[in-house]
Design a protein around this motif. Sequence first.
Motif, PDB file in Angstrom:
ATOM      1  N   ALA A 171      49.078  38.870  38.238  1.00 47.58           N
ATOM      2  CA  ALA A 171      48.084  37.934  38.770  1.00 47.58           C
ATOM      3  C   ALA A 171      48.163  37.939  40.296  1.00 47.58           C
ATOM      4  O   ALA A 171      47.152  38.031  40.995  1.00 47.58           O
ATOM      5  CB  ALA A 171      48.344  36.538  38.225  1.00 47.58           C
ATOM      6  N   GLN A 172      49.394  37.884  40.801  1.00 52.47           N
ATOM      7  CA  GLN A 172      49.602  37.837  42.244  1.00 52.47           C
ATOM      8  C   GLN A 172      49.174  39.142  42.907  1.00 52.47           C
ATOM      9  O   GLN A 172      48.616  39.153  43.992  1.00 52.47           O
ATOM     10  CB  GLN A 172      51.090  37.573  42.515  1.00 52.47           C
ATOM     11  CG  GLN A 172      51.394  37.128  43.915  1.00 52.47           C
ATOM     12  CD  GLN A 172      50.769  35.779  44.231  1.00 52.47           C
ATOM     13  OE1 GLN A 172      50.650  34.917  43.366  1.00 52.47           O
ATOM     14  NE2 GLN A 172      50.337  35.615  45.468  1.00 52.47           N
ATOM     15  N   ARG A 173      49.435  40.266  42.228  1.00 48.14           N
ATOM     16  CA  ARG A 173      49.150  41.578  42.826  1.00 48.14           C
ATOM     17  C   ARG A 173      47.656  41.894  42.790  1.00 48.14           C
ATOM     18  O   ARG A 173      47.099  42.405  43.741  1.00 48.14           O
ATOM     19  CB  ARG A 173      49.918  42.665  42.048  1.00 48.14           C
ATOM     20  CG  ARG A 173      49.834  44.032  42.676  1.00 48.14           C
ATOM     21  CD  ARG A 173      50.581  45.066  41.883  1.00 48.14           C
ATOM     22  NE  ARG A 173      49.824  45.675  40.815  1.00 48.14           N
ATOM     23  CZ  ARG A 173      48.810  46.508  40.958  1.00 48.14           C
ATOM     24  NH1 ARG A 173      48.395  46.831  42.173  1.00 48.14           N
ATOM     25  NH2 ARG A 173      48.183  47.012  39.923  1.00 48.14           N
ATOM     26  N   MET A 174      46.992  41.569  41.679  1.00 48.11           N
ATOM     27  CA  MET A 174      45.625  42.067  41.498  1.00 48.11           C
ATOM     28  C   MET A 174      44.538  41.035  41.776  1.00 48.11           C
ATOM     29  O   MET A 174      43.369  41.383  41.935  1.00 48.11           O
ATOM     30  CB  MET A 174      45.467  42.632  40.086  1.00 48.11           C
ATOM     31  CG  MET A 174      46.402  43.809  39.856  1.00 48.11           C
ATOM     32  SD  MET A 174      46.207  44.522  38.246  1.00 48.11           S
ATOM     33  CE  MET A 174      44.592  45.265  38.366  1.00 48.11           C
ATOM     34  N   LYS A 175      44.914  39.793  41.796  1.00 49.76           N
ATOM     35  CA  LYS A 175      44.011  38.685  42.155  1.00 49.76           C
ATOM     36  C   LYS A 175      42.612  38.813  41.529  1.00 49.76           C
ATOM     37  O   LYS A 175      42.501  38.985  40.324  1.00 49.76           O
ATOM     38  CB  LYS A 175      43.948  38.557  43.673  1.00 49.76           C
ATOM     39  CG  LYS A 175      45.312  38.296  44.320  1.00 49.76           C
ATOM     40  CD  LYS A 175      45.180  37.965  45.784  1.00 49.76           C
ATOM     41  CE  LYS A 175      46.440  37.382  46.344  1.00 49.76           C
ATOM     42  NZ  LYS A 175      47.494  38.350  46.603  1.00 49.76           N
ATOM     43  N   GLU A 176      41.550  38.760  42.369  1.00 49.60           N
ATOM     44  CA  GLU A 176      40.151  38.734  41.863  1.00 49.60           C
ATOM     45  C   GLU A 176      39.815  39.932  40.993  1.00 49.60           C
ATOM     46  O   GLU A 176      38.951  39.846  40.123  1.00 49.60           O
ATOM     47  CB  GLU A 176      39.115  38.752  42.998  1.00 49.60           C
ATOM     48  CG  GLU A 176      39.030  37.583  43.913  1.00 49.60           C
ATOM     49  CD  GLU A 176      40.137  37.549  44.927  1.00 49.60           C
ATOM     50  OE1 GLU A 176      40.867  38.566  45.090  1.00 49.60           O
ATOM     51  OE2 GLU A 176      40.315  36.483  45.542  1.00 49.60           O
ATOM     52  N   THR A 177      40.462  41.076  41.256  1.00 50.70           N
ATOM     53  CA  THR A 177      40.141  42.287  40.489  1.00 50.70           C
ATOM     54  C   THR A 177      40.242  42.011  38.985  1.00 50.70           C
ATOM     55  O   THR A 177      39.475  42.545  38.190  1.00 50.70           O
ATOM     56  CB  THR A 177      41.145  43.415  40.842  1.00 50.70           C
ATOM     57  OG1 THR A 177      41.262  43.411  42.238  1.00 50.70           O
ATOM     58  CG2 THR A 177      40.699  44.766  40.346  1.00 50.70           C
ATOM     59  N   LEU A 178      41.189  41.162  38.614  1.00 51.53           N
ATOM     60  CA  LEU A 178      41.377  40.862  37.187  1.00 51.53           C
ATOM     61  C   LEU A 178      40.156  40.146  36.618  1.00 51.53           C
ATOM     62  O   LEU A 178      39.786  40.335  35.466  1.00 51.53           O
ATOM     63  CB  LEU A 178      42.625  40.001  36.987  1.00 51.53           C
ATOM     64  CG  LEU A 178      43.948  40.729  37.221  1.00 51.53           C
ATOM     65  CD1 LEU A 178      45.105  39.743  37.256  1.00 51.53           C
ATOM     66  CD2 LEU A 178      44.192  41.783  36.133  1.00 51.53           C
ATOM     67  N   ILE A 179      39.517  39.332  37.456  1.00 50.69           N
ATOM     68  CA  ILE A 179      38.321  38.609  37.005  1.00 50.69           C
ATOM     69  C   ILE A 179      37.111  39.544  37.031  1.00 50.69           C
ATOM     70  O   ILE A 179      36.369  39.644  36.057  1.00 50.69           O
ATOM     71  CB  ILE A 179      38.087  37.377  37.909  1.00 50.69           C
ATOM     72  CG1 ILE A 179      39.205  36.361  37.632  1.00 50.69           C
ATOM     73  CG2 ILE A 179      36.704  36.775  37.666  1.00 50.69           C
ATOM     74  CD1 ILE A 179      39.148  35.098  38.441  1.00 50.69           C
ATOM     75  N   LYS A 180      36.991  40.299  38.143  1.00 47.97           N
ATOM     76  CA  LYS A 180      35.779  41.127  38.324  1.00 47.97           C
ATOM     77  C   LYS A 180      35.774  42.340  37.408  1.00 47.97           C
ATOM     78  O   LYS A 180      34.749  42.686  36.839  1.00 47.97           O
ATOM     79  CB  LYS A 180      35.695  41.595  39.783  1.00 47.97           C
ATOM     80  CG  LYS A 180      35.343  40.458  40.729  1.00 47.97           C
ATOM     81  CD  LYS A 180      35.063  40.995  42.124  1.00 47.97           C
ATOM     82  CE  LYS A 180      35.026  39.877  43.151  1.00 47.97           C
ATOM     83  NZ  LYS A 180      35.762  40.218  44.357  1.00 47.97           N
ATOM     84  N   GLU A 181      36.936  42.982  37.260  1.00 46.34           N
ATOM     85  CA  GLU A 181      36.925  44.253  36.518  1.00 46.34           C
ATOM     86  C   GLU A 181      37.524  44.156  35.121  1.00 46.34           C
ATOM     87  O   GLU A 181      37.286  45.021  34.291  1.00 46.34           O
ATOM     88  CB  GLU A 181      37.672  45.330  37.321  1.00 46.34           C
ATOM     89  CG  GLU A 181      36.891  45.707  38.567  1.00 46.34           C
ATOM     90  CD  GLU A 181      37.648  46.689  39.443  1.00 46.34           C
ATOM     91  OE1 GLU A 181      38.497  47.442  38.929  1.00 46.34           O
ATOM     92  OE2 GLU A 181      37.391  46.663  40.665  1.00 46.34           O
TER      93      GLU A 181
END
Length: 442
Positions: free
Chosen positions: A87-97
């Motif tokens: 979560a800390q490393r990938m942040k928004e990418t987890l939501i967007k992709e």
Amino acid sequence: MLKKDLKVILETYGCQMNISDSETIIAIIQTAGYRFTKNIMEASIILINTCSIRENAEKKIFSRLQYFQSFKKKGYKFIIGLLGCMAQRMKETLIKEYYVDLVVGPGSYLMLPTLIELAINGEKTINTNLSYDELYRTIVSLKSQKTNIFRFVPIMSGCNNFCSYCIVPYTRGKEKSRDLKNIINEIQILKKIGCKEITLLGQNVNSFFNKKDSIYFHNLLELIALMVPDIRIRFTTSHPKDMSDKTLEIIAKYDNICKHIHLPVQSGSSKILRAMNRKYTREWYLQLISSIRNIIPEISISTDLLCGFPSETELDHQKTISLMREIKFDSAFTFKYSERPGTYAAKYLSDNIPEIIKIKRLNEIVDLQLRTSLLRNKEHIGKTTEILIEGFSKRSKENLFGRTSQNKLVFFKKNDQQYIGNKIMIKIEKASATALFGKSLI
Ligand code: 5AD
Ligand code: SF4
């Protein structure tokens, strides 16, 4: 809908710090009124506490994510939250992709109830602020742990070392020591509720420092050893550069401090250690091992070994092998390098060791370690040793198992639940690379 009707699945991957964090998370969420389940059919919230340390750890979590999302596609209604290091490393990418609904880093767990509520109301929610004080652990973690006998006590978190391969300083942030008063309070409560073994946890426990009272790690160890003489004390993890003689003397002085040190070396080549930014050389590490063994002759030493780092030649690898032969670690966690985006090595060094060579080197390291662990364990045959009993063997309800002060697993015949949590003497009769087998002397 009432919160008690909203059930949560929590899955945990990674290190002991994540396991300890999950205990805190359970307490926070329970206090907010949610219930837990293991059944996906009745879950409204799925939380995955994640690990980023190697690419494989992340791959496993992505496939788990896909698994849960396949249920969503079939019409199941739940939100998916990723917590922890990914979560800390990938942040928004987890939501967007990756279509995750909720992303919460290790500094924001206290806000989980609010964040979950937002996500349930349909808002894609993210909080990866690392600046929070970790004081909250004391308030909540006591309620949640599964056993009273063995407990983790976080004493610090984060890391300032920036080893060039490692993602931890980015996912866990700067070193922060927990308030001394809170640690002491927690340990006093653990004593009251019958705890028998405490593991002091942190990415770098030896860097613990309490500015107000000028308390260093060795002072803390001594304080705890005196406070709870009947409780075993372990700690993990230590960076070799911070392992002081003072700490070693305290370990030697108190019976209740376990005689085991986990001391990740990573490589036996000074050239690679420099490239890894480990801040010590092969010779310095060897010297440290010899001081440890001088000060605490009965110590067992385990390590982490990391092969296939950029530019590691066969000669460098052989230096790791020769260091292992020289030290004869009791056990080791063994890894092959995987590039972690954002680290110094990923930015500036080429991941230039072919996978097949990495695997060959790793196999060689694993083989040698298995042989060494077996030899080390065989040294115990015929000796009598004290163990703290942890539970039933997974293979047979006829056998209990426990650990020696040196962190060796010991199995023995007895099928009586009431022994769990007690110390007993065992005569060791047999050894494998991973365990000892003996007879109880009661
Ligand atoms: N690739 C492989 N292993 C790694 N470790 C840390 N980062 C990486 C990486 N990028 C290993 C180190 C560390 C242990 C916890 O994980 O050996 O000590
Ligand atoms: Fe990572 Fe190095 Fe810190 Fe350990 S000491 S957490 S390997 S950066």
